[in-house]
Design an enzyme around this catalytic site. Sequence first.
Site, mmCIF file in Angstrom:
data_model
loop_
_atom_site.group_PDB
_atom_site.id
_atom_site.type_symbol
_atom_site.label_atom_id
_atom_site.label_comp_id
_atom_site.label_asym_id
_atom_site.label_seq_id
_atom_site.Cartn_x
_atom_site.Cartn_y
_atom_site.Cartn_z
ATOM 1 N N TYR A 158 -93.737 -62.135 -22.421
ATOM 2 C CA TYR A 158 -94.218 -61.025 -21.609
ATOM 3 C C TYR A 158 -93.077 -60.037 -21.410
ATOM 4 O O TYR A 158 -91.970 -60.437 -21.064
ATOM 5 C CB TYR A 158 -94.556 -61.495 -20.192
ATOM 6 C CG TYR A 158 -95.729 -62.369 -19.972
ATOM 7 C CD1 TYR A 158 -96.771 -61.919 -19.172
ATOM 8 C CD2 TYR A 158 -95.788 -63.663 -20.469
ATOM 9 C CE1 TYR A 158 -97.848 -62.733 -18.887
ATOM 10 C CE2 TYR A 158 -96.861 -64.481 -20.196
ATOM 11 C CZ TYR A 158 -97.893 -64.007 -19.408
ATOM 12 O OH TYR A 158 -98.958 -64.816 -19.134
ATOM 13 N N LYS A 216 -97.807 -54.715 -18.502
ATOM 14 C CA LYS A 216 -97.383 -55.911 -19.236
ATOM 15 C C LYS A 216 -97.685 -55.709 -20.711
ATOM 16 O O LYS A 216 -98.688 -55.103 -21.068
ATOM 17 C CB LYS A 216 -98.171 -57.146 -18.798
ATOM 18 C CG LYS A 216 -97.965 -57.601 -17.400
ATOM 19 C CD LYS A 216 -98.824 -58.833 -17.140
ATOM 20 C CE LYS A 216 -98.786 -59.232 -15.700
ATOM 21 N NZ LYS A 216 -99.662 -60.372 -15.430
ATOM 22 N N HIS A 266 -104.083 -62.798 -12.998
ATOM 23 C CA HIS A 266 -103.035 -62.355 -12.080
ATOM 24 C C HIS A 266 -102.764 -60.858 -12.178
ATOM 25 O O HIS A 266 -102.910 -60.267 -13.232
ATOM 26 C CB HIS A 266 -101.711 -63.068 -12.399
ATOM 27 C CG HIS A 266 -101.824 -64.548 -12.422
ATOM 28 N ND1 HIS A 266 -101.165 -65.307 -13.350
ATOM 29 C CD2 HIS A 266 -102.506 -65.421 -11.646
ATOM 30 C CE1 HIS A 266 -101.431 -66.592 -13.141
ATOM 31 N NE2 HIS A 266 -102.247 -66.683 -12.110
#
Length: 185
Positions: free
Chosen positions: A134, A74, A64
């Site tokens: 995350y 991230k 993704h």
Amino acid sequence: MKFDAHSTAIEGVFILKRQEIGDQRGSFSRLFCAEQLQAYGWNETVIQSNMSRNVGAGTLRGLHLQLPPHAEMKFVQAIAGRVWDVAVDLRKGSATFGQHVAAELSAENQMGLLIPKGCAHGFQVLSDSATLIYHHSASYQPEAESGVRFDDVALNIKWPLTPQNLSPRDQELPLLASFGDGVTL
């Protein structure tokens, strides 16, 4: 208490190991420190933190990414279980476009993967279950959602286990070729 950093073959992708201190009472480790991560390209505010709980060895999520103008950095860490974590470079003009790096993240090895904007992310669960944390530099925007197929032969990702439990969305992600010469950031 600093992160031990290891560069990878993809510019801007780092494997970071958190340090743990402890005594007879237990232990303490830092999950995120923007000041320390600046040295590795994190010059953003944490806008969102998420937790992903996963069941079943072989379960695969990804690959993704969020497209501009909602592109995000991230920082991904496993806080329970083990995963094979993968970042794929989709950045236009990058010398490593279409290449990937992977690392095992686990609660025991205390490793995390720092992933820059323009790189897709996915992981495969290696244990019976796994929980990931995350930290994101942008909030999730459904209209910016994209990614690339986990099994695209052009990526040549060697998943450790037979992929299973994929979402319909992940099974329908486009191939690398659909990104042309990459994502413009």
